[in-house]
Write a protein that holds these residues in place. Structure first.
Motif: not given
Length: 265
Positions: A164-187
């Motif tokens: 839930g630590e979205r804060g600064l990046f709300d406008n970057v990623f939108g739905d945080p669930e879409k970041v997991d296992n994506s090209e924006n996920d370092i892991f």
């Protein structure tokens, strides 16, 4: 060294943007009695794309560290772009900073300045958000980057978003669930790299033990070890602060696989 402070209109961003460049002069030895030789060597220099953190800009590495002096000792060009609060990503609500940083900027720099386009001469590094960006550059483009370094990096950005630590990046990623296992996920990118038979960039990770991102960095260190991904890891006293980053960017420059004798003529 030459310091170039440049503004130009980016096609990817659809607006003016700024970038600072530290450029080796490549001057031949001068006979100071006659001043006969004022020519410059025609070489293409290795380059470090050095990325700023959240709430900073392209000027902060120059103003708050001694990167110009350190780069001069190594004979390496340093490119410091501005990326606002983009997490070096194509923003859901904002500009296409990933396209700019990963595609347009390197093409522009190589065309305008004596910068090598060889993989073995191309590196990325950054602090905090910039550490995340540097790893993302190398992991998504291992064919172009030989090494990347993260200082106090936000390497587990997905974990932060999940908490839930979205804060600064709300406008970057939108739905945080879409970041997991994506090209924006370092892991995710690191796992993909471990399964690849292609080129693999060297990775350097350092974080202060008093840094609020320390546990995230330890988590990534352990994950890389599980995947048998080559990672140089260092930790020591320090917080999320310029004293730590100024000291450790020197460690990064010492670690980079530079071979100045092989720069293109």
């Amino acid at each position: 060294m030459a310091l170039i402070q440049l503004s130009f209109k980016s096609k990817a961003l659809l607006m003016q943007t700024s970038v600072n460049i530290i450029l080796p002069m490549g001057m031949n030895r001068i006979d100071f009695e006659t001043m006969n030789d004022l020519s410059y060597e025609h070489k293409k220099f290795p380059v470090l794309y050095l990325l700023h953190g959240a709430t900073d800009d392209h000027s902060c590495w120059l103003r708050l560290s001694s990167i110009e002096r350190y780069a001069e000792d190594k004979g390496i060009a340093v490119v410091m772009p501005n990326a606002d609060m983009s997490a070096y990503s194509d923003m859901v609500h904002g500009h296409k900073y990933w396209t700019y940083i990963s595609e347009e900027l390197p093409q522009f720099i190589q065309a305008a300045f004596p910068i090598s386009d060889r993989r073995e001469d191309t590196f990325a590094a950054g602090l905090s958000m910039g550490g995340y960006g540097a790893f993302k550059l190398a992991l998504r483009h291992p064919e172009r980057f030989a090494a990347a370094a993260s200082l106090s990096g936000a390497v587990d950005l997905v974990g932060s978003l999940k908490k839930g630590e979205r804060g600064l990046f709300d406008n970057v990623f939108g739905d945080p669930e879409k970041v997991d296992n994506s090209e924006n996920d370092i892991f995710f990118l690191t796992k993909r790299l471990s399964e690849s038979t292609g080129l693999k960039p060297k990775l350097f990770l350092a974080c202060g033990t008093e840094d609020f991102l320390y546990e995230d960095n330890v988590k990534f260190r352990d994950y890389a070890a599980e995947l048998d991904v080559e990672l140089t890891y260092e930790e020591g006293p320090g917080g999320h602060e310029w004293q730590y980053w100024d000291t450790n960017i020197q460690r990064v420059l010492d670690w980079l696989p530079l071979n100045i004798n092989k720069v293109l003529s």
